[in-house]
Scaffold this motif. Sequence first.
Motif, short mmCIF file in Angstrom:
data_model
loop_
_atom_site.label_atom_id
_atom_site.label_comp_id
_atom_site.label_asym_id
_atom_site.label_seq_id
_atom_site.Cartn_x
_atom_site.Cartn_y
_atom_site.Cartn_z
N SER A 112 0.85 -1.19 0.00
CA SER A 112 0.00 0.00 0.00
C SER A 112 0.89 1.24 0.00
O SER A 112 2.09 1.15 0.26
CB SER A 112 -0.93 0.00 1.22
N ARG A 113 0.29 2.36 -0.29
CA ARG A 113 1.05 3.61 -0.30
C ARG A 113 0.21 4.73 0.30
O ARG A 113 -1.02 4.73 0.19
CB ARG A 113 1.50 3.97 -1.72
N ASP A 114 0.91 5.68 0.90
CA ASP A 114 0.28 6.89 1.43
C ASP A 114 1.02 8.06 0.79
O ASP A 114 2.12 8.42 1.25
CB ASP A 114 0.38 6.91 2.95
N ASN A 115 0.45 8.64 -0.23
CA ASN A 115 1.13 9.71 -0.95
C ASN A 115 1.29 10.97 -0.10
O ASN A 115 2.23 11.73 -0.30
CB ASN A 115 0.39 10.03 -2.24
N ALA A 116 0.41 11.17 0.85
CA ALA A 116 0.53 12.33 1.74
C ALA A 116 1.76 12.21 2.64
O ALA A 116 2.32 13.23 3.06
CB ALA A 116 -0.72 12.49 2.58
N LYS A 117 2.16 10.97 2.93
CA LYS A 117 3.31 10.72 3.81
C LYS A 117 4.54 10.29 3.01
O LYS A 117 5.57 9.97 3.61
CB LYS A 117 2.97 9.67 4.85
N ASN A 118 4.41 10.22 1.69
CA ASN A 118 5.53 9.77 0.85
C ASN A 118 6.07 8.42 1.32
O ASN A 118 7.30 8.23 1.42
CB ASN A 118 6.66 10.81 0.83
N THR A 119 5.18 7.51 1.62
CA THR A 119 5.57 6.23 2.20
C THR A 119 4.83 5.09 1.52
O THR A 119 3.65 5.21 1.20
CB THR A 119 5.29 6.22 3.71
N VAL A 120 5.56 4.00 1.34
CA VAL A 120 4.98 2.76 0.84
C VAL A 120 5.21 1.68 1.90
O VAL A 120 6.22 1.69 2.60
CB VAL A 120 5.56 2.36 -0.53
N TYR A 121 4.23 0.79 2.02
CA TYR A 121 4.27 -0.24 3.05
C TYR A 121 4.19 -1.63 2.41
O TYR A 121 3.63 -1.80 1.33
CB TYR A 121 3.08 -0.07 4.00
N LEU A 122 4.72 -2.60 3.14
CA LEU A 122 4.53 -3.99 2.77
C LEU A 122 4.12 -4.75 4.02
O LEU A 122 4.95 -4.96 4.91
CB LEU A 122 5.79 -4.59 2.16
N GLN A 123 2.85 -5.11 4.10
CA GLN A 123 2.36 -5.92 5.20
C GLN A 123 2.56 -7.38 4.86
O GLN A 123 2.07 -7.85 3.82
CB GLN A 123 0.87 -5.64 5.44
N MET A 124 3.30 -8.08 5.70
CA MET A 124 3.64 -9.48 5.43
C MET A 124 3.03 -10.35 6.52
O MET A 124 3.39 -10.21 7.70
CB MET A 124 5.16 -9.64 5.40
N ASN A 125 2.12 -11.20 6.14
CA ASN A 125 1.46 -12.12 7.06
C ASN A 125 1.81 -13.56 6.72
O ASN A 125 2.29 -13.85 5.62
CB ASN A 125 -0.06 -11.92 6.99
N SER A 126 1.54 -14.45 7.66
CA SER A 126 1.78 -15.89 7.45
C SER A 126 3.19 -16.12 6.91
O SER A 126 3.39 -16.86 5.94
CB SER A 126 0.74 -16.47 6.49
N LEU A 127 4.14 -15.52 7.55
CA LEU A 127 5.52 -15.60 7.06
C LEU A 127 6.07 -17.01 7.15
O LEU A 127 5.74 -17.77 8.08
CB LEU A 127 6.40 -14.62 7.83
N LYS A 128 6.92 -17.33 6.18
CA LYS A 128 7.54 -18.64 6.08
C LYS A 128 9.06 -18.47 6.12
O LYS A 128 9.58 -17.41 5.74
CB LYS A 128 7.16 -19.30 4.76
N PRO A 129 9.78 -19.52 6.52
CA PRO A 129 11.25 -19.41 6.51
C PRO A 129 11.81 -19.01 5.14
O PRO A 129 12.81 -18.29 5.08
CB PRO A 129 11.70 -20.81 6.93
N GLU A 130 11.15 -19.43 4.08
CA GLU A 130 11.64 -19.08 2.74
C GLU A 130 11.42 -17.61 2.38
O GLU A 130 11.88 -17.16 1.33
CB GLU A 130 11.01 -19.98 1.68
N ASP A 131 10.74 -16.86 3.24
CA ASP A 131 10.62 -15.42 3.04
C ASP A 131 11.84 -14.67 3.58
O ASP A 131 11.95 -13.45 3.39
CB ASP A 131 9.36 -14.87 3.74
N THR A 132 12.74 -15.38 4.24
CA THR A 132 13.94 -14.76 4.76
C THR A 132 14.77 -14.17 3.64
O THR A 132 15.11 -14.85 2.66
CB THR A 132 14.78 -15.79 5.54
N ALA A 133 15.09 -12.88 3.77
CA ALA A 133 15.81 -12.16 2.71
C ALA A 133 16.06 -10.73 3.16
O ALA A 133 15.48 -10.27 4.16
CB ALA A 133 15.01 -12.15 1.41
N VAL A 134 16.88 -10.04 2.40
CA VAL A 134 16.95 -8.58 2.51
C VAL A 134 15.88 -8.01 1.56
O VAL A 134 15.83 -8.39 0.39
CB VAL A 134 18.33 -8.04 2.13
#
Length: 123
Positions: free
Chosen positions: A70-92
């Motif tokens: 999602s993004r909030d243009n008023a705050k110049n910010t983008v978000y990534l909500q990550m749910n149900s995380l798995k070990p294979e999501d490990t990364a930079v």
Amino acid sequence: QVQLVESGGGLVQAGGSLRLSCAATGRSFSSYAMGWFRQAPGKEREFTAAIRQSGGTYYADSVKGRFTISRDNAKNTVYLQMNSLKPEDTAVYYCAASGDYGYPRNQYDYGYWGQGTQVTVSS
């Protein structure tokens, strides 16, 4: 010119959640498509999710249904909500900005990058 700074990474157990943020400085944030990429040790950087200037979103199949961008243009910010995380999501995880008005998925479509934030998911 756009500068990007990610935050929100950390260590989480499998099944848990994290929310990444990417704050942008510079002009015309709303004119950029914003993407998240990730790179695991020994692997290529891969597309994860992106949000277009219009707000339309698209995802890699590996995260569809679990991650939300999602993004909030008023705050110049983008978000990534990550749910149900798995070990294979490990990364930079890297935030990136693209002036492309299509559906940029290739890292070469993005001209601006943050420094990355580490996400580690333990089993």
